[in-house]
Motif scaffolding. Sequence first.
Motif, PDB file in Angstrom:
ATOM      1  N   ALA A 245       0.846  -1.192   0.000  1.00  0.00           N
ATOM      2  CA  ALA A 245       0.000   0.000   0.000  1.00  0.00           C
ATOM      3  C   ALA A 245       0.882   1.243   0.000  1.00  0.00           C
ATOM      4  CB  ALA A 245      -0.931  -0.001   1.206  1.00  0.00           C
ATOM      5  N   ALA A 246       0.315   2.351  -0.410  1.00  0.00           N
ATOM      6  CA  ALA A 246       1.119   3.565  -0.590  1.00  0.00           C
ATOM      7  C   ALA A 246       1.673   4.098   0.727  1.00  0.00           C
ATOM      8  CB  ALA A 246       0.268   4.638  -1.279  1.00  0.00           C
ATOM      9  N   GLU A 247       0.988   3.836   1.813  1.00  0.00           N
ATOM     10  CA  GLU A 247       1.434   4.384   3.094  1.00  0.00           C
ATOM     11  C   GLU A 247       1.551   3.263   4.132  1.00  0.00           C
ATOM     12  OE1 GLU A 247      -1.311   7.344   4.245  1.00  0.00           O
ATOM     13  OE2 GLU A 247      -0.899   8.664   2.539  1.00  0.00           O
ATOM     14  N   SER A 249       0.443   2.430   7.039  1.00  0.00           N
ATOM     15  CA  SER A 249      -0.610   2.736   8.005  1.00  0.00           C
ATOM     16  C   SER A 249      -1.409   1.469   8.259  1.00  0.00           C
ATOM     17  CB  SER A 249      -1.521   3.852   7.470  1.00  0.00           C
ATOM     18  OG  SER A 249      -2.558   4.126   8.375  1.00  0.00           O
ATOM     19  N   ARG A 274      -4.741   0.741   5.922  1.00  0.00           N
ATOM     20  CA  ARG A 274      -5.789   1.735   5.693  1.00  0.00           C
ATOM     21  C   ARG A 274      -5.313   2.701   4.616  1.00  0.00           C
ATOM     22  NH1 ARG A 274      -6.702   2.954  10.568  1.00  0.00           N
ATOM     23  NH2 ARG A 274      -5.083   4.543  10.738  1.00  0.00           N
ATOM     24  N   ALA A 275      -6.156   2.912   3.593  1.00  0.00           N
ATOM     25  CA  ALA A 275      -5.818   3.838   2.503  1.00  0.00           C
ATOM     26  C   ALA A 275      -7.094   4.289   1.823  1.00  0.00           C
ATOM     27  CB  ALA A 275      -4.887   3.166   1.501  1.00  0.00           C
ATOM     28  N   SER A 279      -6.912   3.758  -4.162  1.00  0.00           N
ATOM     29  CA  SER A 279      -5.446   3.874  -4.115  1.00  0.00           C
ATOM     30  C   SER A 279      -4.797   2.621  -4.701  1.00  0.00           C
ATOM     31  CB  SER A 279      -4.976   4.071  -2.666  1.00  0.00           C
ATOM     32  OG  SER A 279      -5.522   5.252  -2.123  1.00  0.00           O
ATOM     33  N   ILE A 337      -7.371  -0.185  -4.001  1.00  0.00           N
ATOM     34  CA  ILE A 337      -7.966  -0.336  -2.670  1.00  0.00           C
ATOM     35  C   ILE A 337      -9.484  -0.252  -2.762  1.00  0.00           C
ATOM     36  CG2 ILE A 337      -8.209   0.728  -0.386  1.00  0.00           C
ATOM     37  CD1 ILE A 337      -5.534  -0.514  -0.603  1.00  0.00           C
ATOM     38  N   HIS A 347      -9.751  -0.566   2.648  1.00  0.00           N
ATOM     39  CA  HIS A 347      -8.437  -0.966   3.145  1.00  0.00           C
ATOM     40  C   HIS A 347      -7.940  -2.158   2.327  1.00  0.00           C
ATOM     41  CE1 HIS A 347     -10.836  -4.068   5.142  1.00  0.00           C
ATOM     42  NE2 HIS A 347      -9.713  -4.729   5.410  1.00  0.00           N
TER      43      HIS A 347
END
Length: 388
Positions: A245-247, A249, A274-275, A279, A337, A347
């Motif tokens: 995932a991009a972050e 988190s 979580r995104a 995403s 996502i 998510h």
Amino acid sequence: MIRADAAKLRERLKAWFPDREFFMRSQGQVRFIKLSSRVQMAAAGAVAFALLFWAVTMVSVAVSQFISQRDRLAMLEREAKVESAESRVAAYRENLNETADELKRRQEFIEQTLDGVLDDIKVTDKDTVSDSSKEAAETVKKVSVAIPEAAGLAKIEARQIAFAEKLTLYADQRSARAAAAMRKLGLNPEAMLRSAQRAQGGPLELLSTRRGGGMDPRFERMGLSLARMEALEDSLQGIPQYLPAAEWSISSGFGYRRDPFTGHGAMHAGLDFRAGYGSPIHAAAKGRVSFVGQKAGYGRVVEISHGNGLMTRYAHMSAFRTRVGQQVAAGDVIGAIGSSGRSTGPHLHFEVRINDRAVNPRPFLEAAPHVLEEARGTAAARSGQAAR
């Protein structure tokens, strides 16, 4: 019956060749010449026979010339092969030193090509590769005395053996680094290799460097070491190492947790990232897409097989960006996502499975980039966005 047919044939021939009369005028006198059917048929038969004889003769001459030409070409071809073989033998006998010099230049080119790589090898007490330098030097001396003209070839053989042993040591050291990296990540390198060897096959083709059919054990050892190095390093590429995932988190970790729907304790087999809806989702490692579709509880799912029993699963997607059978690299976008399946909001549910047993993905994503970078012996970070 036969007589009737013969009679019909005679009647037909007579129709073709009826009795004819010709008259000739010469010096005021007229003469009549009569050609009967029998005479005409005899003349026609003679002409036809002559033509047939001429045709058969011409065909026989042509066939005879073709056979003669073919035999001549075959003989010339055989003579050319014999001459070529004899000339090459003579060339080797007369230019053995020149042949040795050519092989020497080739060997120097091979060594120079890998000069920057093999020169970094450090021999330690733990290394088990043989050292044949003394034996090779003794062989060169004996060959030089017994067969002086082959001294150059003996020296080249000694260099090849030394090169093979050095390359074997290089492969063993790289294999050791790859195996150490796997152990740091909680993986068993030998088990990974055994899993990789389950799907192999093909015809048996023995590689021999000796007249008796056997292979010099030093070169055989080199081949085995290079194969092990390639298999281990290829397995490293399939270890999850890229943040899917991009972050970074995580909304829910691996292990037992309170189920968001039932409120009771339940096993969570992956990590939840979580995104924002839509995403991009990235492949965590190099591999082949083995599943794209719906799965109960997971919603829209993509699964990637990385070899050696390793598989990563990406769930609750809103869209797919890949297809079954596609080869992907670490970091490739494979979907978006979403909140499909058993989900409370947008998510990514990410799993790592080894032989279909779920393991905690977090150690891979946190440690793998640094461990693999160290194993490759490079200071540069892996291209793309790696997990930190």
